[in-house]
Motif scaffolding. Structure first.
Motif, mmCIF file in Angstrom:
data_model
loop_
_atom_site.group_PDB
_atom_site.id
_atom_site.type_symbol
_atom_site.label_atom_id
_atom_site.label_comp_id
_atom_site.label_asym_id
_atom_site.label_seq_id
_atom_site.Cartn_x
_atom_site.Cartn_y
_atom_site.Cartn_z
ATOM 1 N N PRO B 395 40.102 25.645 -68.087
ATOM 2 C CA PRO B 395 41.293 24.793 -68.105
ATOM 3 C C PRO B 395 41.203 23.746 -67.017
ATOM 4 O O PRO B 395 40.323 23.796 -66.165
ATOM 5 N N VAL B 396 42.121 22.800 -67.067
ATOM 6 C CA VAL B 396 42.085 21.709 -66.109
ATOM 7 C C VAL B 396 42.224 22.238 -64.681
ATOM 8 O O VAL B 396 41.558 21.807 -63.765
ATOM 9 N N ALA B 397 43.133 23.200 -64.514
ATOM 10 C CA ALA B 397 43.331 23.754 -63.173
ATOM 11 C C ALA B 397 43.076 25.245 -63.211
ATOM 12 O O ALA B 397 43.234 25.901 -64.241
ATOM 13 N N ARG B 398 42.720 25.778 -62.058
ATOM 14 C CA ARG B 398 42.508 27.210 -62.000
ATOM 15 C C ARG B 398 43.848 27.927 -61.915
ATOM 16 O O ARG B 398 44.870 27.370 -61.577
ATOM 17 N N LEU B 464 32.081 30.534 -78.150
ATOM 18 C CA LEU B 464 33.002 29.764 -77.307
ATOM 19 C C LEU B 464 34.363 30.439 -77.307
ATOM 20 O O LEU B 464 34.983 30.609 -78.360
ATOM 21 N N LEU B 465 34.765 30.838 -76.151
ATOM 22 C CA LEU B 465 36.080 31.486 -76.041
ATOM 23 C C LEU B 465 36.953 30.585 -75.175
ATOM 24 O O LEU B 465 37.062 30.779 -73.970
ATOM 25 N N PRO B 466 37.562 29.551 -75.771
ATOM 26 C CA PRO B 466 38.311 28.608 -74.952
ATOM 27 C C PRO B 466 39.585 29.248 -74.397
ATOM 28 O O PRO B 466 40.117 30.199 -74.969
ATOM 29 N N ARG B 467 39.989 28.707 -73.299
ATOM 30 C CA ARG B 467 41.178 29.291 -72.661
ATOM 31 C C ARG B 467 42.466 28.657 -73.178
ATOM 32 O O ARG B 467 43.539 29.039 -72.766
ATOM 33 N N TYR B 468 42.336 27.678 -74.008
ATOM 34 C CA TYR B 468 43.541 27.108 -74.614
ATOM 35 C C TYR B 468 43.745 27.699 -75.980
ATOM 36 O O TYR B 468 42.797 27.934 -76.714
ATOM 37 N N ALA B 499 31.893 30.202 -66.047
ATOM 38 C CA ALA B 499 33.274 30.169 -66.540
ATOM 39 C C ALA B 499 33.559 31.382 -67.402
ATOM 40 O O ALA B 499 34.632 31.983 -67.317
ATOM 41 N N ALA B 500 32.600 31.788 -68.197
ATOM 42 C CA ALA B 500 32.834 32.907 -69.105
ATOM 43 C C ALA B 500 32.978 34.211 -68.357
ATOM 44 O O ALA B 500 33.646 35.125 -68.823
ATOM 45 N N GLY B 505 38.272 39.099 -66.318
ATOM 46 C CA GLY B 505 39.539 39.348 -65.631
ATOM 47 C C GLY B 505 39.346 39.838 -64.214
ATOM 48 O O GLY B 505 38.387 39.461 -63.545
ATOM 49 N N TYR B 506 40.246 40.674 -63.789
ATOM 50 C CA TYR B 506 40.281 41.096 -62.396
ATOM 51 C C TYR B 506 39.891 42.555 -62.237
ATOM 52 O O TYR B 506 40.202 43.166 -61.244
ATOM 53 N N SER B 507 39.245 43.136 -63.229
ATOM 54 C CA SER B 507 38.921 44.552 -63.101
ATOM 55 C C SER B 507 37.880 44.745 -62.006
ATOM 56 O O SER B 507 37.215 43.807 -61.563
ATOM 57 N N LEU B 508 37.760 45.987 -61.582
ATOM 58 C CA LEU B 508 36.894 46.310 -60.464
ATOM 59 C C LEU B 508 35.446 45.898 -60.749
ATOM 60 O O LEU B 508 34.775 45.263 -59.951
ATOM 61 N N TRP B 509 35.014 46.251 -61.952
ATOM 62 C CA TRP B 509 33.610 45.944 -62.249
ATOM 63 C C TRP B 509 33.397 44.461 -62.489
ATOM 64 O O TRP B 509 32.350 43.912 -62.217
ATOM 65 N N ALA B 510 34.442 43.766 -62.971
ATOM 66 C CA ALA B 510 34.331 42.319 -63.130
ATOM 67 C C ALA B 510 34.147 41.676 -61.772
ATOM 68 O O ALA B 510 33.349 40.751 -61.591
#
Lengths: 116, 546
Positions: B395-398, B464-468, B499-500, B505-510
């Motif tokens: 996305p444009v901003a984080r 492609l997994l876009p965030r929009y 980016a991918a 997400g925010y999981s421990l292993w991520a």
């Protein structure tokens, strides 16, 4: 001393005079006297009068007789005795004197106050 | 139910309620004690007794009607208490009480100077059922401490709530504190309700107020129902009557509560002003302001009319609450009310209640619009390839500080929802399963909102997994989000762009993946293995289980 207190003190002084004056006008029982005095704002509660009447009776100024009442117990009718009349006359004289003295003093010492 | 006693007064027989008989006996005893030492005392008492009989007989019902406490009260009013009589009589023995202290018992002549006021009797703690709001606990405490019940009620709420919040574990979240604090207030109140006895009889009510139990007061309390005690009254009374350590402590608490209320009022006012002009600052932690302002988010989530209602009535409600806090606070601290007219209190309360209820209803209906979860599942077959490339256009901003996981993209008129990717092993073909979530007023609508979003495109062997993703309907956001589940057969290599990687997400292993600079993953029979850009294998615990 508050005004109420001063008034109470003055009332105390003249209450005896007033009961005798009321009775000099004719026999009456306690409640009659009370309603006269209460009308003149001389007393606040009835209880005040009973000890006073008893004292005056014991001093020989008053006498009483029992009369049946239509409702309630028999009533005590008070009447003024000759001694009482004599005492009342003395009181009248002193009262007159007192009032004149007081008025005189008021006129001399408080020129701003109108006296009637 | 009342017991009736037969009493002779002045030679006449009367039926009297037992409390009336007790009162009368106490009164006569007080008179007897006073006149005992006077010559002719008995005669005086007899005269008074006759008069009482006469007054009883003169009642509307006559002598045969049962004499009630009110009747006795009236009689005492007429004849006067011992104190009245002392105050009125010529050459009375003075105000000194006799050995039995009966002169002080006959408390209650209004003309007495405070200096002569008899010492108050020790108060007892009862619940006041006449001035009660719930169980009369606070009113009872107010009587016990000699201050106003409103002050006690407010203080009780604040103090009990604070104690409740202080005694629980500190790692609770804010709703937990609110719930526990509230429960503690209720529990404490119920406990006091049970423990403190109610003042049922007149005698108990007098004990509660610290007035001696005698016929004078009984008569008085029967005639005039307890006057509404105000804090100011209580405070000035407290100046005369020392109520001991606890009163001082309680007064300090009252003042602290007052300061608390003033602080709350000022806080609300200052906070609201800040919120009006500096929303960007205040909500920066919740919304990414480079992309969306608070109002923009609100207009994207709430329909125009409810939003206008919410702003208007919310503002009224908050403003009045702030003013009320200031009013209560100054009242508790200085003891005088800023606004004394009761009609104004009532008016303001109704305005506030109406505004709050309208705002509440709007909020509730708006919440109801997004209350049912919906789900739509989409399964996309992936190309049969040894290596899959996964990219996610940024996305444009984080969105680092955005717990909602969403923002609104102005140009595309769409919402971004946080996407999650997990990986699993497939025995046959490679698939991408997209679980789309949304909320709506009903389950069906929520399902439709969820299905209305589109995710993921496949170009060659690149995923492609876009965030929009576009929302449907596009004008309102319904908390759409999506989770990807990629299942590939053993032996498939997956190469992620930077980016991918964030899709995990925010999981421990991520977190471990990012920290170790993982570049690619390979699916094996035993699970997923990872390596970095230099081709070095990285052991990441717990990765395979994801």
């Amino acid at each position: 001393m508050s005004v109420d207190n001063a008034k109470a003190q003055m009332r105390k002084g003249v209450l005896e005079y007033c009961t005798l004056s009321v009775l000099s006008g004719g026999d009456a029982y306690a409640s009659d006297i009370i309603s006269h005095l209460r009308g003149a704002r001389m007393i606040v509660v009835e209880g005040t009068l009973y000890p006073l009447l008893t004292r005056q009776k014991n001093a020989g100024w008053l006498d009483y007789r029992w009369e049946e009442s239509q409702q309630g117990p028999p009533r005590k009718y008070y009447s003024i005795t000759d001694r009482g009349r004599q005492f009342l006359a003395d009181l009248d004289a002193s009262w007159q004197e007192l009032v004149e003295t007081v008025n005189e003093i008021r006129q001399i010492h408080s020129p701003n106050t109108e006296t009637t | 139910m009342k017991r009736v006693e037969i009493i002779h007064v002045g030679g006449i027989t009367f039926n009297m309620d037992d409390d009336a008989a007790n009162s009368l006996a106490t009164y006569m005893e007080a008179l007897g004690n006073y006149f005992r030492n006077e010559p002719g005392g008995r005669e005086i008492i007899a005269d008074i007794e006759d008069r009482i009989a006469e007054l009883f007989s003169a009642r509307p019902g006559g002598a045969s009607a049962v004499v009630t406490l009110q009747d006795v009260g009236q009689v005492i009013d007429t004849l006067g208490t011992v104190r009245d009589i002392i105050g009125d009589s010529p050459d009375a023995p003075g105000n000194t009480s006799d050995a039995n202290g009966n002169a002080s018992d006959a408390n209650g002549n209004a003309t007495d100077a405070p200096a002569n006021a008899p010492k108050r009797q020790r108060r007892r703690l009862y619940r006041d059922r006449e001035e009660r709001r719930l169980g009369g606990v606070c009113a009872g405490i107010a009587h016990y401490l000699g201050i106003g019940p409103v002050a006690v009620r407010l203080s009780f709420l604040v103090v009990a709530y604070s104690i409740g919040c202080l005694i629980i574990e500190s790692n609770m979240d804010i709703p937990g504190y609110i719930v526990f604090g509230t429960l503690f207030v209720i529990a404490l109140y119920c406990l006091l309700w049970i423990v403190i006895p109610a003042a049922r009889t007149t005698a108990q009510r007098l004990e509660m107020r610290g007035e001696p139990v005698n016929v004078t007061n009984i008569g008085r309390s029967v005639r005039e129902p307890a006057s509404p005690s105000v804090l100011a009254e209580g405070l000035s009374a407290a100046g005369r009557v020392t109520r001991g350590f606890f009163t001082v402590v309680f007064r300090v608490i009252v003042v602290i509560c007052g300061v608390f209320f003033i602080g709350a009022g000022l806080g609300i006012i200052v906070g609201s002003i800040f919120a009006l002009f500096m929303q960007d600052l205040i909500f920066a932690n919740f919304i990414d302001w480079n992309i969306l302002t608070f109002q923009e988010l609100a207009t994207r989530v709430i329909s125009p009319v409810p939003l206008a209602l919410l702003y208007t009535f919310g503002a009224i409600s908050i403003t009045l609450l702030a003013l009320a806090c200031l009013h209560w606070g100054t009242w508790l601290v200085i003891g005088t009310q800023i606004i004394t007219r009761k009609s104004l209190h009532v008016t303001f309360f109704f305005i506030w209640a109406t505004a709050t209820i309208v705002a509440g209803i709007v909020t509730f209906t708006e919440i109801r619009r997004n209350i049912r979860p919906g789900l739509a599942q989409e399964v996309i077959p992936l190309p049969r390839a040894d290596t899959l490339y996964i990219d996610s256009p940024l996305p444009v901003a984080r969105l680092d500080n955005n717990p909602l996981g969403a923002y609104f993209d102005r140009e595309k008129n769409s919402f971004h929802g946080r996407l999650y990717l997990s990986i699993g092993r497939s025995d046959s073909v490679a698939t991408l399963t997209i679980n789309k979530h949304a909320y709506g007023p009903t389950g069906n609508l929520a399902d439709r909102y969820a299905a209305g979003t589109a995710h993921g495109t496949i170009v060659g062997d690149t995923l492609l997994l876009p965030r929009y993703f576009n929302t449907n309907p596009p004008d309102k956001w319904h908390f759409q989000s999506a989770r990807f589940r990629m299942e590939v057969p053993a032996g498939t290599i997956m190469i992620f762009t930077d980016a991918a990687r964030e899709l995990f997400g925010y999981s421990l292993w991520a977190h471990a993946l990012n920290r170790n600079g993982v570049h690619g993953l390979v699916m094996t029979e035993d699970g997923v293995r990872a390596w970095n850009r230099d081709g070095k294998e990285i052991i990441i615990n717990g990765f395979g289980g994801h």
